[in-house]
Scaffold this active site. Structure first.
Site, PDB file in Angstrom:
ATOM      1  N   TYR A   5       7.262   8.527   5.267  1.00  0.00           N
ATOM      2  CA  TYR A   5       6.096   7.801   4.765  1.00  0.00           C
ATOM      3  C   TYR A   5       4.989   7.638   5.810  1.00  0.00           C
ATOM      4  O   TYR A   5       3.891   7.194   5.479  1.00  0.00           O
ATOM      5  CB  TYR A   5       6.510   6.402   4.282  1.00  0.00           C
ATOM      6  CG  TYR A   5       7.486   6.418   3.144  1.00  0.00           C
ATOM      7  CD1 TYR A   5       7.089   6.820   1.871  1.00  0.00           C
ATOM      8  CD2 TYR A   5       8.806   6.044   3.331  1.00  0.00           C
ATOM      9  CE1 TYR A   5       7.987   6.837   0.818  1.00  0.00           C
ATOM     10  CE2 TYR A   5       9.713   6.062   2.284  1.00  0.00           C
ATOM     11  CZ  TYR A   5       9.301   6.462   1.033  1.00  0.00           C
ATOM     12  OH  TYR A   5      10.185   6.486  -0.007  1.00  0.00           O
TER      13      TYR A   5
ATOM     14  N   HIS B  51      -0.265   5.274   1.554  1.00  0.00           N
ATOM     15  CA  HIS B  51       0.291   3.926   1.424  1.00  0.00           C
ATOM     16  C   HIS B  51       0.519   3.273   2.790  1.00  0.00           C
ATOM     17  O   HIS B  51       0.658   2.067   2.880  1.00  0.00           O
ATOM     18  CB  HIS B  51       1.615   4.005   0.655  1.00  0.00           C
ATOM     19  CG  HIS B  51       1.813   2.922  -0.366  1.00  0.00           C
ATOM     20  ND1 HIS B  51       0.799   2.198  -0.947  1.00  0.00           N
ATOM     21  CD2 HIS B  51       2.958   2.438  -0.922  1.00  0.00           C
ATOM     22  CE1 HIS B  51       1.294   1.332  -1.806  1.00  0.00           C
ATOM     23  NE2 HIS B  51       2.604   1.450  -1.802  1.00  0.00           N
TER      24      HIS B  51
ATOM     25  N   TYR C 289      10.343  -2.181   2.781  1.00  0.00           N
ATOM     26  CA  TYR C 289       9.461  -1.383   1.936  1.00  0.00           C
ATOM     27  C   TYR C 289       8.282  -2.229   1.477  1.00  0.00           C
ATOM     28  O   TYR C 289       8.355  -3.462   1.442  1.00  0.00           O
ATOM     29  CB  TYR C 289      10.238  -0.802   0.746  1.00  0.00           C
ATOM     30  CG  TYR C 289      11.098   0.363   1.185  1.00  0.00           C
ATOM     31  CD1 TYR C 289      10.554   1.640   1.312  1.00  0.00           C
ATOM     32  CD2 TYR C 289      12.428   0.170   1.518  1.00  0.00           C
ATOM     33  CE1 TYR C 289      11.323   2.702   1.750  1.00  0.00           C
ATOM     34  CE2 TYR C 289      13.215   1.230   1.964  1.00  0.00           C
ATOM     35  CZ  TYR C 289      12.647   2.496   2.079  1.00  0.00           C
ATOM     36  OH  TYR C 289      13.412   3.533   2.531  1.00  0.00           O
TER      37      TYR C 289
ATOM     38  N   ASN D 150       6.940  -3.093  -1.255  1.00  0.00           N
ATOM     39  CA  ASN D 150       7.103  -4.059  -2.340  1.00  0.00           C
ATOM     40  C   ASN D 150       7.857  -5.320  -1.935  1.00  0.00           C
ATOM     41  O   ASN D 150       7.926  -6.272  -2.698  1.00  0.00           O
ATOM     42  CB  ASN D 150       7.801  -3.405  -3.539  1.00  0.00           C
ATOM     43  CG  ASN D 150       6.981  -2.277  -4.117  1.00  0.00           C
ATOM     44  OD1 ASN D 150       5.857  -2.020  -3.710  1.00  0.00           O
ATOM     45  ND2 ASN D 150       7.565  -1.581  -5.082  1.00  0.00           N
TER      46      ASN D 150
ATOM     47  N   ASP E 277      -3.888  -0.124   1.885  1.00  0.00           N
ATOM     48  CA  ASP E 277      -4.541   0.947   1.123  1.00  0.00           C
ATOM     49  C   ASP E 277      -5.103   0.384  -0.172  1.00  0.00           C
ATOM     50  O   ASP E 277      -4.562  -0.570  -0.725  1.00  0.00           O
ATOM     51  CB  ASP E 277      -3.536   2.069   0.823  1.00  0.00           C
ATOM     52  CG  ASP E 277      -2.360   1.589  -0.026  1.00  0.00           C
ATOM     53  OD1 ASP E 277      -1.696   0.606   0.370  1.00  0.00           O
ATOM     54  OD2 ASP E 277      -2.101   2.184  -1.085  1.00  0.00           O
TER      55      ASP E 277
ATOM     56  N   ASN F  59       1.651  -3.938  -5.230  1.00  0.00           N
ATOM     57  CA  ASN F  59       2.889  -4.716  -5.178  1.00  0.00           C
ATOM     58  C   ASN F  59       3.161  -5.339  -3.814  1.00  0.00           C
ATOM     59  O   ASN F  59       3.812  -6.375  -3.719  1.00  0.00           O
ATOM     60  CB  ASN F  59       4.075  -3.862  -5.629  1.00  0.00           C
ATOM     61  CG  ASN F  59       3.995  -3.542  -7.101  1.00  0.00           C
ATOM     62  OD1 ASN F  59       3.531  -4.356  -7.900  1.00  0.00           O
ATOM     63  ND2 ASN F  59       4.431  -2.355  -7.477  1.00  0.00           N
TER      64      ASN F  59
END
Length: 192
Positions: free
Chosen positions: A17, A22, A69, A71, A96, A117
């Site tokens: 990632y 993100h 993560y 969320n 973002d 989220n």
């Protein structure tokens, strides 16, 4: 309450990632850490943190990259705010934003999460939406591409060439927000 600022770069953990849209919030924090000449250390609140001053004698900042993560960013953020005794109005989320064109920046305090989220989880954990946001434009997904898929993809080759300038501008925006306040930061960075 502490006079420090908690600056949180939202993103996802892991190398897969690291260079995605993100994770632009964490990329901005890496730029800030580079400017400060410091390195992140693991904190018990499940985040990497760097404590410093923006300049000698300047405002104290705690840069934080949650190791959860996106969320589930709220737990580490609330834990750090409690640990450092930082009020929500001195928390800055760098994240973002698909509703802003690539390379544009918008700053605000409070408001909705716009389907983000990570912000939703932060608002829940902090029990308020009244924290600052540095919204880094990553643009809209092309065609009918799902927004979640889009933000988990790396920047295009054209965007990647402009990315260092965007990260530099976003780091400047964070510094300006801390040093000069929201209104001056908005006037300077919204006009670009």
């Amino acid at each position: 309450m502490s006079d420090a600022w908690l600056v949180v770069g939202l993103g996802n953990p892991g190398p897969e990632y690291a260079r995605t849209r993100h994770n632009v919030g964490q990329m901005v924090l890496d730029e800030l850490a580079s400017r400060l000449g410091g390195s992140f250390k693991v904190h018990k609140a499940r985040a990497q943190v760097l404590e410093s001053r923006l300049r000698p004698g300047g405002p104290r900042v705690v840069l934080a990259k949650p190791m959860t993560y996106m969320n589930t960013s709220g737990g580490p953020v609330a834990g750090l705010a409690k640990f450092y005794d930082i009020a929500p109005e001195r928390v800055i989320a760098v994240h973002d934003e698909i509703d802003i064109p690539f390379a544009a920046l918008k700053l605000k305090i409070g408001g909705g999460e716009g389907g983000h989220n990570g912000l939703r989880d932060m608002s829940k954990a902090l029990s308020t939406k009244d924290y600052h946001r540095v919204r880094v434009g990553v643009g809209r997904p092309p065609g009918r591409m799902d927004a979640a898929s889009f933000v988990l993809k790396p920047f295009s080759s054209t965007e990647a060439k402009e990315l260092p300038f965007l990260l530099d501008d976003a780091a400047d925006a964070v510094e300006h927000l801390v040093e000069k306040g929201l209104l001056e930061a908005q006037q300077k960075f919204h006009a670009r």
